[in-house]
Design an enzyme around this catalytic site. Structure first.
Site, PDB file in Angstrom:
ATOM      1  N   SER A 267       0.835  -1.205   0.000  1.00 37.59           N
ATOM      2  CA  SER A 267       0.000   0.000   0.000  1.00 37.59           C
ATOM      3  C   SER A 267       0.870   1.256   0.000  1.00 37.59           C
ATOM      4  CB  SER A 267      -0.875   0.020   1.248  1.00 37.59           C
ATOM      5  OG  SER A 267      -0.060   0.243   2.385  1.00 37.59           O
ATOM      6  N   LYS A 268       0.199   2.383  -0.192  1.00 39.65           N
ATOM      7  CA  LYS A 268       0.902   3.659  -0.185  1.00 39.65           C
ATOM      8  C   LYS A 268       1.596   3.859   1.158  1.00 39.65           C
ATOM      9  CE  LYS A 268       0.342   8.583  -0.870  1.00 39.65           C
ATOM     10  NZ  LYS A 268       0.657   9.004   0.504  1.00 39.65           N
ATOM     11  N   ARG A 269       0.930   3.411   2.220  1.00 35.95           N
ATOM     12  CA  ARG A 269       1.502   3.570   3.550  1.00 35.95           C
ATOM     13  C   ARG A 269       2.849   2.839   3.666  1.00 35.95           C
ATOM     14  NH1 ARG A 269      -2.243   1.898   8.049  1.00 35.95           N
ATOM     15  NH2 ARG A 269      -3.826   2.906   6.796  1.00 35.95           N
ATOM     16  N   ASP A 272       5.366   5.039   2.081  1.00 38.59           N
ATOM     17  CA  ASP A 272       5.709   6.181   2.936  1.00 38.59           C
ATOM     18  C   ASP A 272       6.641   5.742   4.061  1.00 38.59           C
ATOM     19  OD1 ASP A 272       4.129   7.727   1.362  1.00 38.59           O
ATOM     20  OD2 ASP A 272       2.390   7.713   2.698  1.00 38.59           O
TER      21      ASP A 272
END
Ligand code: GLU
Length: 509
Positions: A267-269, A272
């Site tokens: 995921s994007k998380r 990050d």
């Protein structure tokens, strides 16, 4: 007769395209090109509530950067595009097939309000049935054309009551299809619900538009993410209900791209947290939020594609570096694995490093020129040659090779502490005249240096680190004599002398 291979990438413009989507597009493209077929780009924008401005342009630009060029569809003009479902709806393409399904009894009108649907789910929950779906078990107690009279149905439609058209899933039947990657997939129709196919505003839902378009566009292979596997049985039933069984495409559901630790979908998380992008190019949302992309992070598109190809596929050999053309040659769906592919941030960087290293010094010089203060092309090319084995991205050539452009203003404290000994200033001072009287070429400098340390019976490493610190300010880097040749005699001698003074000051502080 064997049909011409035709595949499509059919994203919904709901935001930036995750690298999982880019991989789906890539596999479709590779499969099409390998088999002399067509690759279509179709935008599935029937769900207007999820539409995000800018997402379609983003998809086009991202695929363009990756070199994945559609033969038909979005971005292609004339009769071959653009294929946008909202526009095809305007042309009345889907309505005809809804009518056909209603006519044949494989679909029905339903008038239930959202509140009534909630009540139904509550009731089914209390009754403790196997599911709370609108299906063969529950449809008979709802407000639809199976329970209402033909007159009542007509009255409601005439009165403009909102309705949906639902598919009538047969009860207790084995629905089977063969997935190229997973083998036979068999589902009992009991588990399927009567999905909405069409709404009274004339908009088809994903399932109907997707199947109708695949049929009309003569798609032979549906290659898509694993998250669509549960939709497979419904799609197979729709092909049957519409009388298109002989034209049904083959299916291939691709494995998920997993988090680096393998626990769930990437995921994007994760990006990050791990400091890596999960999008091909930078995304700016209409609200102004941004998300980083591979392109802006300094990745070569060839490296990005190569890395993505290996997330789920392998050639069955040791070879890891493949150009897009080579991937086309080698690709096959049979070599795509069933299990999820773990994303590996280090391997991703590794791919970029490999592509960087095979680029010519001149090519790299062109890339860093806009960012460099010095624009001497020969010098820049030499610097690239010296640094390319030591960096992952082109812009790092300038950052990590800062001392090739200017004298150090600081000296790595750790190295100074550990390696700058009492006799280091003397060694550097002694070497100034040695180098001054030497031809400023890599080999000559090295010979002069070696002669000096042998004479003085000094260790190679000890003497080397002293002059490296003075010249570069750092404890490591490419061949020091090459660096000296590059920056030249005058600058090297200046730095050696300055180093003795500056490091002394640094120690005193
Ligand atoms: N519109 C769907 C998506 O967003 C397409 C799924 C499919 O390829 O059938 O992924």
């Amino acid at each position: 007769m064997k049909r011409k291979v035709r595949v499509r990438f059919a994203p919904s413009p709901t935001g930036p395209l995750h690298i999982g989507g880019v991989r789906t597009a890539l596999y479709n493209y590779l499969f099409a090109k390998k088999n002399g077929g067509d690759f279509l780009l179709r935008v599935e924008d029937t769900d207007q509530t999820r539409y995000v401005k800018g997402a379609e342009d983003y998809i086009v630009e991202a695929l363009q950067w990756c070199g994945i060029t559609p033969d038909e569809g979005i971005g292609v003009g004339g009769d071959l595009g653009p294929y946008r479902q909202s526009e095809r709806k305007e042309q009345g393409i889907y309505k005809k097939y809804v009518d056909q399904l209603l006519e044949s009894g494989n679909a029905y009108y339903a008038f239930d309000t959202p509140e009534e649907l909630d009540v139904m789910r509550e009731r089914l929950k209390v009754e403790g049935g196997h599911s709370q779906q609108y299906d063969a078990n529950s449809r008979n107690s709802m407000k639809n054309s199976l329970t209402l009279s033909a007159e009542e149905v007509q009255e409601k439609i005439n009165a403009g009551d909102p309705f949906v058209v639902r598919v009538k899933i047969p009860c207790d039947e084995e629905v089977k299809f063969k997935d190229i990657i997973r083998g036979w997939v068999t589902v009992n129709s009991e588990t399927l619900d009567d999905k909405v196919l069409f709404k009274s505003d004339g908009m088809p839902t994903y399932h109907l538009a997707n199947v109708v378009d695949d049929y009309l566009m003569k798609i032979t292979h549906v290659i898509r993410g694993e998250e669509w596997l549960p939709s497979g049985p419904l799609h197979v039933l729709l092909y049957r209900f519409l009388g298109w069984e002989n034209e049904m495409p083959e299916f291939a559901h691709l494995p998920l791209i997993l988090k680096p630790n393998g626990n769930g979908k990437l995921s994007k998380r994760d990006g990050d947290a791990g400091g890596f992008p999960v999008f091909p190019i930078e995304w700016k949302s209409p609200e102004g939020e941004t998300a980083s992309g591979y392109r802006e992070s300094g990745y070569f598109s060839e490296a990005h594609i190569n890395m993505l190809a290996f997330l789920g596929w392998n050639p069955g050999t040791e070879q890891e570096l493949f150009s897009l053309e080579e991937l086309v040659q080698e690709f096959s769906l049979e070599r795509v694995g069933k299990s999820g592919a773990k994303f590996d941030p280090d391997k991703t960087k590794w791919f970029n490093e490999q592509y960087l290293r095979v680029k010519s010094n001149e090519e790299l010089a062109e890339l860093i020129k806009p960012l460099a203060n010095n624009t001497d092309e020969k010098l820049l090319a030499d610097i690239c040659g010296l640094m390319k084995e030591r960096v992952s991205f082109t812009n790092e050539i300038l950052e990590k090779g800062k001392y090739l452009f200017e004298a150090p203003t600081e000296y790595d404290a750790k190295t100074v502490k550990k390696k700058w000994k009492d006799d280091s200033p003397q060694i550097v001072a002694d070497l100034v005249p040695v180098f001054s009287n030497t031809e400023f070429k890599n080999e000559a400098l090295e010979t002069a240096f070696k002669t000096y340390i042998e004479e003085k019976e000094l260790g190679f490493g000890k003497a080397m680190i002293a002059i490296r610190l003075a010249i570069t300010g750092e404890g490591g880097g490419p061949s020091l004599f090459e660096i000296m040749e590059l920056i030249g005699k005058e600058e090297s001698i200046k730095r050696l002398n300055a180093g003795i003074e500056n490091i002394k000051k640094e120690i005193e502080v």
